[in-house]
Design a protein around this motif. Structure first.
Motif: not given
Lengths: 499, 346
Positions: A90-104
């Motif tokens: 909940n406390d992250l914006p959408i785009y960060e949620n999109m890449f959780i665990g496989r962040e760019i």
């Protein structure tokens, strides 16, 4: 990509959950997986999603056998599992949620926010979604969260998406939105396995269906060739002896009256009465506040204001112990978290509430508890080997009966049951309905909280439907039907639509 | 599981079944193995079986007596850990109650009870009662901090540990009370040639605690609270009361341990006594098969755990392992014990 499950077996202890199940999904196919609670749907999908391991059988992807030990392996093979309780932060914006665990990350190892933002934006454009990737997930309503999860699956290159009851807590408008998304995925050649209880929705959106019952695949075929009634019959089966709801209801005096119950941001101005011998249903969608309301009534939480009368007498219930002493029994939802105590045996689980009542000088009177419980084993039809076995050795249905037994041991005047058939198999479900009806016939006042309209219709004499913390309407005996309940639950009125 | 026991005619299967289903089985076996090793190491170069046996017995009485105090503390710790908590304050409570006890019964000019004109047996009785009360009060204060103040047990008892010890050290600076010789009888009364009183206290308390944890409403509610606090609360268990009582009981047992300790040696090193004993007690509880996550554990297991660590220590001593290295072995045992225990799937 095509996925095929062949002859899957799985058991937990002595409890066989899947007994040779087959299932296949092709590109761009929406495939419904139906079955009553406990039929084995979640187990099957957890196997496909790498959450649990199968005992035997094969998983084939494009004809090649694969074996998943962990969820990540399933994801790498193009399978995404969207759980009912969404996995977004909940406390992250959408785009960060999109890449959780496989962040760019960029070369220095820091997060590359710009790239993540742009890629999210692009996929939203591709999928025709009108959302700003910088929005915090907290600010999205549930259907959009659902959509974010689905696009996340897309960004991970999912070729097959498993959706576990995605529409349970959505309003009709929101359901439409998710359906559009699903059709869009279909165009993109993504296969979908859609788990749902809502047969109308399956008729509307799915191509194929698979129906599980007690761990067997009992029926499969094309959705357009069957009716919803057929599907319902496949799910429930023929063997089941479904008892009609009580015809004759003898209502006694008022046993419970709640006036003006309110709690900030949770529920507001709740008034209702319960009579002896009545089964009163409470239903609504997620966020309707009914569970919270009854937690206040049972002394677990405290309401801001409001009065409560038991047999016309004003009561101030501020603790569970007080509620028990006033004759209120409360069977909470989520048996695993709130019901069973996993390190104790069956008898202890069935008697813990009345230990203090029957104890002498602090000693537990196990002899008496055993006698009481032996009678209950008969009357509640609890199936078990020894009462000193651990509670975990029982099936969900029998565990629930033990929890029920623990409350009935207190001889309550009022019994409040929150989702009493959650995670209970079909047979035990009928047993529990039967037990509830018998208790009401003996003059107990009963309140059943359930999110399944069907359950309310089958079991209750009267139903109160809540919507966003308010009582939206009441449906009684003769007019009790799922359609009206759903309408009220989504915030509409029955009467206004009639005129 | 029923099928296994039916099929398990062969010894191996039976052992396997017991290993996985009776939590104490592996602990008991470990203890037996260590005892056998210890007996072998003691050797047989004696003139007769009789003299060998006497030396063996002597060794055992020593081991048990030296560990009675930690054994008693570990009993309370077991209930605390079963309830889902932890009590880091036991060592400091030991020192605090020990110090006050010695101030009370001091024979010298500063002895509190002497100043009040109470001497002899009445003084001892008053002192013991006051110390038991003090231990309980300190324990219940910790309990209240945890339940009413909603502080995690680790933090609350860590705080208490620091406070109790530092305050004791400060006030006991340069103060050297003399414990009356008569008081030493409590632990040093001889039966034949053996001073076994501490062992007797330990055994009696173990039986009482076993009984409490198996048969009483409180004892079973402790398990319920540790296993699933939410379920317990919803089942009408007064969770706060149960937790507070658990720490109170732990404090009470520590007070008893301090009486045993003071009456055994007649003195106490206020800077170091009991330091590290919280960890020794926790180690014994864990080796005895009690789960740190609460809900699972047995008093009997803890008794076995104390014995395992004690005998192991003795064994290392007999082997001539340098004292500094012995702690390492203790660490190995704790970790190995938990490795061997049956674990729940995640």
């Amino acid at each position: 990509m095509s996925i095929e499950l062949r002859d899957i077996y799985k058991s937990f202890g002595s409890n066989e959950v899947l007994k040779g199940v087959n299932l296949s999904v092709e590109d761009g196919e929406i495939c419904a997986l139906i079955g009553e609670n406990g039929a084995g749907k979640s187990t099957l999908m957890n196997i496909l999603g790498g959450v649990i391991k199968k005992d035997s059988g094969k998983i084939l992807i494009d004809g090649k056998e694969v074996d998943f030990n962990r969820p990540i392996e399933a994801i790498e093979n193009g399978i995404s599992f969207i759980h009912q309780e969404l996995n977004l932060i909940n406390d992250l914006p959408i785009y960060e949620n999109m890449f959780i665990g496989r962040e760019i990350k960029n070369t220095s190892g820091l997060l590359n926010h710009k790239e993540m933002y742009l890629r999210t934006k692009k996929i939203f454009e591709d999928m025709n979604i009108n959302l700003d990737p910088k929005t915090m997930v907290r600010d999205l309503d549930i259907s959009y969260k659902q959509i974010v999860e689905i696009t996340r699956a897309m960004i991970m290159n999912a070729k097959t998406i498993i959706m576990d009851e995605p529409t349970t807590s959505l309003t009709e408008k929101e359901i439409k939105r998710v359906f559009e998304m699903m059709l869009n995925l279909k165009k993109h050649k993504v296969g979908i396995i859609y788990i749902s209880h809502k047969l109308n929705e399956i008729k509307e959106i799915c191509d194929k269906y698979y129906c599980l019952r007690d761990g067997y695949l009992v029926s499969e075929g094309l959705v357009r060739e069957v009716s919803t009634d057929d599907l319902a019959m496949f799910m429930v089966g023929h063997i089941l002896d479904i008892k009609e709801n009580r015809k004759e209801v003898k209502l006694g005096d008022e046993i419970l009256r709640v006036e003006n119950y309110s709690k900030k941001n949770t529920f507001n101005d709740i008034d209702f009465s319960l009579y002896k011998g009545e089964i009163l249903g409470f239903t609504g969608l997620l966020g309707d506040g009914r569970s919270e309301l009854f937690q206040c009534i049972c002394g677990i939480d405290k309401q801001d204001y409001g009065k409560l009368f038991i047999e016309e007498e004003l009561c101030n219930i501020d603790s569970v112990v007080k509620a028990i002493n006033m004759g209120i029994g409360y069977l909470p939802k989520n048996r695993k978290e709130n019901g069973i105590i996993k390190d104790m045996n069956i008898l202890e689980n069935a008697s813990i509430v009345v230990w203090p009542k029957y104890s002498k000088r602090g000693l537990i009177n196990f002899k008496l508890h055993r006698e009481i419980f032996r009678d209950q084993v008969k009357s509640l039809r609890i199936k078990m080997i020894k009462e000193t076995d651990n509670i975990n050795n029982l099936s969900g249905g029998n565990q629930q009966k033990v929890i029920l037994a623990k409350w009935l041991a207190t001889n309550p005047k009022i019994m409040i049951l929150d989702n009493p058939t959650q995670g209970v198999d079909v047979g035990a479900k009928e047993d529990i309905y039967d037990i509830i009806r018998n208790l009401a016939d003996k003059g107990m006042g009963i309140i059943v909280l359930s999110s399944e309209a069907q359950e309310i219709v089958r079991l209750c004499d009267r139903a109160i439907v809540m919507y966003h913390g308010k009582i939206q309407g009441e449906v009684s005996k003769d007019t009790l039907n799922e359609h009206d309940i759903m309408k009220l639950a989504t915030g509409s009125n029955i009467k206004s639509e009639v005129s | 599981m029923a099928e296994i026991s039916k099929k398990g005619n062969s010894l191996i299967l039976k052992l396997k079944y017991k290993w996985s289903n009776q939590p104490l089985f592996s602990t008991a076996i470990a203890l037996v193995i260590i005892i056998v090793a210890q007996t072998l190491v003691l050797g047989f170069d004696y003139d007769s079986i009789g003299s060998w046996f006497i030396s063996w017995l002597n060794n055992w009485v020593n081991i048990l007596r030296n560990n009675a105090s930690i054994g008693i503390i570990a009993l309370g710790m077991t209930l605390v850990i079963i309830s889902g908590g932890i009590d880091l304050a036991v060592g400091s409570t030991l020192v605090a109650t020990g110090a006050v006890l010695m101030m009370l019964i001091d024979e010298g000019p500063n002895g509190i009870l002497i100043k009040l004109g109470i001497t002899g047996i009445p003084a001892f009785i008053v002192a013991i009662l006051l110390i038991l009360l003090m231990g309980s009060v300190l324990g219940s204060l910790i309990g209240v901090l945890i339940t009413k103040g909603k502080i995690p047990p680790f933090i609350a008892t860590l705080g208490a540990m620091k406070i109790f010890r530092s305050v004791t050290q400060h006030f006991m600076q340069g103060y050297n009370p003399t414990v009356p010789r008569e008081f030493l009888v409590i632990s040093n009364l001889k039966f034949g040639k053996y001073m076994i009183m501490p062992i007797v206290y330990w055994i009696i308390l173990s039986i009482i605690l076993y009984f409490i944890s198996k048969k009483t409403v409180f004892g079973r509610q402790v398990i319920a609270v540790g296993s699933n606090e939410k379920s317990a609360r919803l089942s009408g268990v007064k969770v706060e009361r149960v937790k507070t009582l658990v720490y109170t009981l732990s404090g009470l047992l520590v007070a008893i341990a301090s009486i045993v300790q003071v009456s055994r040696i007649g003195s106490m090193d206020f800077a170091n006594a009991g330091s590290g004993s919280e960890m020794d007690a926790i180690a014994a509880v864990v080796v005895g098969g009690t789960s740190m996550s609460g809900g699972k554990g047995q008093i009997l297991g803890t008794v076995l755990g104390v014995l395992i660590i004690a005998v192991m220590n003795n064994l290392l001593n007999l082997f001539g392992v340098p004292p500094f290295l012995r702690e390492a072995f203790k660490g190995v045992i704790v970790v190995a014990a938990v490795l061997l225990q049956k674990k729940e799937k995640v």
